[in-house]
Design an enzyme around this catalytic site. Structure first.
Site, short mmCIF file in Angstrom:
data_model
loop_
_atom_site.label_atom_id
_atom_site.label_comp_id
_atom_site.label_asym_id
_atom_site.label_seq_id
_atom_site.Cartn_x
_atom_site.Cartn_y
_atom_site.Cartn_z
N TYR A 12 0.83 -1.22 0.00
CA TYR A 12 0.00 0.00 0.00
C TYR A 12 0.86 1.27 0.00
O TYR A 12 0.82 2.06 -0.95
CB TYR A 12 -0.93 -0.06 1.22
CG TYR A 12 -1.76 1.17 1.48
CD1 TYR A 12 -2.39 1.86 0.46
CD2 TYR A 12 -1.95 1.61 2.79
CE1 TYR A 12 -3.17 2.99 0.72
CE2 TYR A 12 -2.74 2.71 3.06
CZ TYR A 12 -3.34 3.41 2.03
OH TYR A 12 -4.11 4.51 2.30
N ILE A 13 1.65 1.45 1.01
CA ILE A 13 2.45 2.69 1.08
C ILE A 13 3.61 2.60 0.09
O ILE A 13 3.97 3.57 -0.57
CB ILE A 13 2.94 2.94 2.51
CG1 ILE A 13 1.75 2.93 3.48
CG2 ILE A 13 3.69 4.28 2.60
CD1 ILE A 13 2.13 2.89 4.95
N LEU A 34 5.22 -10.61 -2.42
CA LEU A 34 3.79 -10.68 -2.76
C LEU A 34 2.99 -11.43 -1.69
O LEU A 34 1.93 -11.99 -1.97
CB LEU A 34 3.57 -11.31 -4.15
CG LEU A 34 4.24 -10.58 -5.31
CD1 LEU A 34 3.97 -11.31 -6.64
CD2 LEU A 34 3.73 -9.14 -5.43
N LYS A 85 2.01 -6.68 9.23
CA LYS A 85 1.50 -5.50 9.94
C LYS A 85 0.18 -5.70 10.69
O LYS A 85 -0.41 -4.74 11.16
CB LYS A 85 1.36 -4.33 8.96
CG LYS A 85 0.39 -4.61 7.83
CD LYS A 85 0.11 -3.38 6.99
CE LYS A 85 -0.96 -3.65 5.97
NZ LYS A 85 -1.34 -2.52 5.16
N SER A 125 6.23 3.40 13.27
CA SER A 125 4.83 3.66 13.55
C SER A 125 4.66 4.45 14.84
O SER A 125 5.44 4.29 15.79
CB SER A 125 4.12 2.32 13.68
OG SER A 125 2.87 2.48 14.29
N TYR A 150 3.73 -7.16 16.95
CA TYR A 150 3.91 -6.27 15.80
C TYR A 150 4.57 -4.96 16.24
O TYR A 150 5.58 -4.53 15.69
CB TYR A 150 2.57 -5.98 15.11
CG TYR A 150 2.62 -4.71 14.29
CD1 TYR A 150 3.27 -4.70 13.06
CD2 TYR A 150 2.09 -3.51 14.78
CE1 TYR A 150 3.37 -3.52 12.33
CE2 TYR A 150 2.19 -2.33 14.06
CZ TYR A 150 2.83 -2.35 12.84
OH TYR A 150 2.94 -1.18 12.13
N LYS A 154 8.55 -3.10 15.55
CA LYS A 154 8.90 -1.73 15.12
C LYS A 154 9.91 -1.11 16.09
O LYS A 154 10.88 -0.47 15.66
CB LYS A 154 7.64 -0.86 15.02
CG LYS A 154 6.70 -1.27 13.90
CD LYS A 154 7.34 -1.07 12.52
CE LYS A 154 6.50 -1.61 11.40
NZ LYS A 154 7.21 -1.71 10.11
N TYR A 178 4.87 6.63 11.18
CA TYR A 178 3.60 6.93 10.51
C TYR A 178 2.48 6.98 11.52
O TYR A 178 2.40 6.15 12.41
CB TYR A 178 3.20 5.85 9.52
CG TYR A 178 4.21 5.42 8.50
CD1 TYR A 178 5.24 6.25 8.09
CD2 TYR A 178 4.10 4.17 7.92
CE1 TYR A 178 6.14 5.83 7.12
CE2 TYR A 178 4.99 3.74 6.95
CZ TYR A 178 6.02 4.56 6.56
OH TYR A 178 6.89 4.13 5.61
N PHE A 179 1.53 7.87 11.28
CA PHE A 179 0.29 7.86 12.03
C PHE A 179 -0.69 6.94 11.25
O PHE A 179 -0.32 5.82 10.99
CB PHE A 179 -0.15 9.29 12.37
CG PHE A 179 0.71 9.79 13.54
CD1 PHE A 179 2.07 10.03 13.37
CD2 PHE A 179 0.18 9.88 14.81
CE1 PHE A 179 2.88 10.37 14.46
CE2 PHE A 179 0.97 10.24 15.90
CZ PHE A 179 2.32 10.48 15.72
N ASN A 200 -8.36 -2.26 9.37
CA ASN A 200 -8.31 -0.80 9.53
C ASN A 200 -9.64 -0.15 9.17
O ASN A 200 -10.43 -0.69 8.40
CB ASN A 200 -7.18 -0.22 8.67
CG ASN A 200 -5.84 -0.70 9.13
OD1 ASN A 200 -5.16 -1.45 8.42
ND2 ASN A 200 -5.44 -0.32 10.32
N ARG A 294 -12.13 -2.24 21.30
CA ARG A 294 -11.20 -3.25 20.79
C ARG A 294 -9.99 -3.26 21.71
O ARG A 294 -9.45 -2.19 22.01
CB ARG A 294 -10.80 -2.88 19.36
CG ARG A 294 -9.85 -3.85 18.71
CD ARG A 294 -9.68 -3.56 17.23
NE ARG A 294 -8.92 -2.33 16.98
CZ ARG A 294 -8.60 -1.89 15.76
NH1 ARG A 294 -9.00 -2.56 14.69
NH2 ARG A 294 -7.93 -0.77 15.60
#
Ligand code: UDP
Length: 341
Positions: A12-13, A34, A85, A125, A150, A154, A178-179, A200, A294
């Protein structure tokens, strides 16, 4: 033209960063196994830029294959996105997360050292801050004990990189915290593509609106926030991608060994505000219900962006509405294009 190794470049990013690199005149070389992205992403990149980036389907844990890529290409820097992630999955399968995220990084650093590739941009993150005591949170806020394997990968990765720079294995690193990245490229040719049920908020919203999910469950409306839902800092993915270009440039211009930057907008936005923005820009009503909290969610976090604004010369530019609309356009495009894509 400088070659930049982009690990996780079909993700994605990563894919949005590849586009920005190409449009800046840099030459990204993608390595991705992949495991959580599709080869078709390369077509989207090509439709936007008119060029196909060099792509290797290689797992970073395979140091022999990775070495071959370093032999075939002279890189001026590395942007390292590739990692698992999913917070929940990491709690179920901690060793998988530690092995994948950390062995990959170690292999990469060893090869960077061997081939004298001296600068690294790393995807970190805001999860490293946990629930910060002061908001907006600055880069000087303490790193607190991670809530999940996770998150711990980081934190450990930030330490491994810092130690590797200190030992002069590589010269420089920028750690980008990253936020909450959301949205898609304005062309709608690339975007977030969850291969399973999204964890998400925004992909869950767009998938619900398109009919793939029955309803959004809002995790808690009893937080100590104005409307009771959690507050996050949602950053447009193209703005976020541009921060990586700024980070690569920063390392060419400064001699600082390791720098940490928050990458966010500086604005705190609640879950209800995101839902309302979605309904406003899409003209769709969204099915949702409010359920319990959550586990592991922090109440509120948003970035102090002064350091990135001043030293990277980077600032988030896109509005929340524009960004959420881009996510919706992407969702519609991808579902129409191919049900299986
Ligand atoms: N959220 C929610 N329903 C969902 C997914 C997320 O209410 O199906 C909320 C979540 O509790 C958090 C916010 O949306 O307050 C952002 O969650 P996300 O998982 O996108 O990011 P993170 O938890 O990493 O900040």
């Amino acid at each position: 033209m400088g070659k930049v190794l982009v690990t996780g470049g079909t993700g994605y990013i990563g894919s949005h960063t590849v586009v920005e690199l190409m449009q800046t005149g840099l030459e990204p070389v993608i390595v991705d196994n992949l495991s959580n992205s599709l080869m078709e992403v390369l077509d989207g990149i090509c439709e936007i830029t008119g060029k196909q980036p060099l792509f290797y389907e290689v797992d970073l844990k395979d140091v022999t294959k990775l070495k071959r890529i370093f032999q075939e290409n002279q890189f001026e820097s590395v942007i390292h996105f590739a990692a698992y992630k999913a917070v929940g999955e990491s709690v179920e399968k901690p060793l998988l997360y530690y092995e994948n995220n950390l062995v990959s990084l170690i292999n990469l650093l060893k090869l960077m050292s061997e081939f004298r590739v001296n600068s690294l941009v790393f995807s970190s993150s805001c999860t490293v801050y946990g629930q910060p005591e002061e908001l907006p949170v600055t880069e000087n806020a303490p790193v607190v004990k991670a809530m999940s394997p996770y998150g711990n990968t980081k934190q450990i990765a930030e330490e491994i990189i810092t130690d590797a720079v200190q030992a002069k294995m590589i010269e420089q690193a920028v750690l980008l915290r990253y936020f909450n990245p959301i949205g898609a490229h304005p062309s709608a040719k690339i975007g977030e593509l969850p291969l399973n049920v999204p964890n998400n908020l925004v992909p869950f919203i767009t998938q619900t609106a398109i009919g793939l999910r029955e309803e959004l469950k809002i995790f808690g409306d009893d937080y100590n926030t104005p409307d009771g839902s959690c507050i996050r800092d949602y950053i447009n993915v193209v703005d976020l991608a541009k921060a990586h270009i700024a980070a690569v440039k920063r390392m060419k211009e400064s001699a600082i060994p390791v720098e940490v930057f928050n990458v966010g907008t500086g604005n705190g936005v609640s879950v209800f505000e995101v839902v309302n923005a979605f309904q406003r820009v899409s003209g769709q009503d969204l099915n949702y219900s409010i359920v319990g909290r959550r586990s592991g969610d922090v109440e509120k976090v948003y970035a102090d962006t002064n350091k990135a604004n001043e030293l990277l010369g980077w600032k988030a530019e896109k509005s929340l509405d524009e960004t959420i609309l881009s996510a919706w356009e992407w969702e519609k495009y991808i579902r129409l294009k191919d049900q299986n894509y």
